[in-house]
Design a protein around this motif. Structure first.
Motif, short mmCIF file in Angstrom:
data_model
loop_
_atom_site.label_atom_id
_atom_site.label_comp_id
_atom_site.label_asym_id
_atom_site.label_seq_id
_atom_site.Cartn_x
_atom_site.Cartn_y
_atom_site.Cartn_z
N GLY A 13 0.70 -1.10 0.17
CA GLY A 13 0.01 -0.01 -0.04
C GLY A 13 0.89 1.36 -0.09
O GLY A 13 0.12 2.39 -0.03
N VAL A 14 2.18 1.19 0.02
CA VAL A 14 3.09 2.38 -0.06
C VAL A 14 4.06 2.07 -1.34
O VAL A 14 4.08 3.07 -1.99
N ASP A 17 0.62 -1.14 -4.67
CA ASP A 17 -0.80 -1.29 -4.11
C ASP A 17 -1.17 -2.86 -4.20
O ASP A 17 -1.64 -3.26 -5.14
N TYR A 19 -3.62 -4.28 -2.08
CA TYR A 19 -4.75 -4.50 -1.42
C TYR A 19 -5.63 -5.51 -2.02
O TYR A 19 -5.86 -6.57 -1.30
N MET A 90 2.89 2.05 -6.90
CA MET A 90 2.28 2.81 -6.44
C MET A 90 2.70 4.38 -7.35
O MET A 90 3.92 4.38 -7.50
N ASP A 169 0.31 3.16 5.18
CA ASP A 169 -0.89 3.42 4.84
C ASP A 169 -2.08 2.87 5.77
O ASP A 169 -3.22 2.77 5.34
N LEU A 187 -0.30 7.61 4.11
CA LEU A 187 -0.54 7.47 2.65
C LEU A 187 -1.83 6.95 2.34
O LEU A 187 -2.36 5.80 2.67
N SER A 189 -4.13 4.97 0.50
CA SER A 189 -4.04 4.01 -0.49
C SER A 189 -5.53 3.24 -0.80
O SER A 189 -6.23 3.73 0.10
N THR A 190 -5.51 2.36 -1.59
CA THR A 190 -6.70 1.54 -1.70
C THR A 190 -7.34 0.93 -0.35
O THR A 190 -6.44 0.50 0.33
N ASP A 205 -2.51 12.01 -0.02
CA ASP A 205 -3.18 11.32 -1.32
C ASP A 205 -2.36 10.75 -2.27
O ASP A 205 -2.88 9.72 -3.09
N SER A 206 -0.91 11.01 -2.36
CA SER A 206 -0.25 10.41 -3.24
C SER A 206 1.25 10.45 -2.79
O SER A 206 1.72 11.71 -2.11
#
Length: 225
Positions: A13-14, A17, A19, A90, A169, A187, A189-190, A205-206
């Motif tokens: 997640g950092v 992605d 998830y 990411m 995240d 962060l 993330s999803t 957000d990014s």
């Protein structure tokens, strides 16, 4: 020593992605074992080791340590198969890592994942040589929110915790960073919301919103908002 800066990155997640890959691999493992697992149960588990998650949901009186280890291995094999087929790095991660390296920052990965996962993801990311230290779930006995993973990363980097910023995240990771005496960046993330990460010293957000200057200023002011 006061001029040394270090950034410790969570992996899932950092840097990438993961998830959906993690959730799908949990579903595959649970189905094969005749277990049930929902996304609502899955979402709060980010930051914990798979061994801890299996023991929490199914270990009490159902599986012994050897069986938990076997389920753990099966789940992680499924994850690696999925992430090998689809690797969603990411947005902004390559530039951030390069900028930090050029600015002479020390960098580490502090992940609850097994070493095989970390090795695969860093290989696919193509930036593994920029990290001076790697800490995986096999290096620690306690998952986040315990600070063990980040304290060990700082020790391997040779940097005091107060000179480190953690990019995370998940709420347990932010709690672990603060428990380690480090600045924490959340962060979104999803599967995450700003509200979940509100305890972080900075929420973005990014990764494109993070730079050596932003992280350095955060460390210099002690990480607090």
């Amino acid at each position: 020593m006061s001029q040394i800066y270090a950034a410790i990155f969570d992996m899932d997640g950092v840097l990438v992605d993961t998830y959906h890959a993690h959730f799908q691999s949990w579903l595959l493992m649970a189905k094969r074992a005749g277990l049930s697992f929902t996304e609502g149960e899955f979402a709060p588990t980010f930051g914990r080791t798979s061994r801890e998650i299996i023991a929490h949901f199914w270990g009490q009186g159902r599986y012994d340590e050897a069986q938990i280890a076997a389920l753990d291995a099966e789940k992680e094999r499924a994850f690696r198969e999925i992430i090998s087929r689809e690797f969603p790095a990411m947005p902004g991660v390559h530039k951030l890592l390069t900028d930090l390296y050029i600015a002479d920052w020390r960098m580490a990965v502090g992940s609850s994942g097994p070493p095989e996962n970390v090795e695969l993801i860093l290989e696919r990311l193509g930036k593994g040589d920029l990290f001076s230290a790697i800490v995986t779930g096999m290096d620690v006995t306690r998952g986040k929110p315990d600070p063990q993973v980040f304290l060990l990363a700082a020790k391997r980097l040779g940097v005091p915790p107060s000179r480190c910023a953690v990019i995370e995240d998940a709420q347990p990771g932010i709690a672990a960073a603060h428990a380690a005496g480090m600045a924490a960046v959340g962060l979104v993330s999803t599967g995450r919301t700003r509200e979940e990460l509100a305890a972080a010293d900075l929420v973005v957000d990014s990764l494109a919103k993070i730079s050596p200057r932003v992280l350095g200023e955060l460390i210099d002011r002690g990480g607090r908002k």
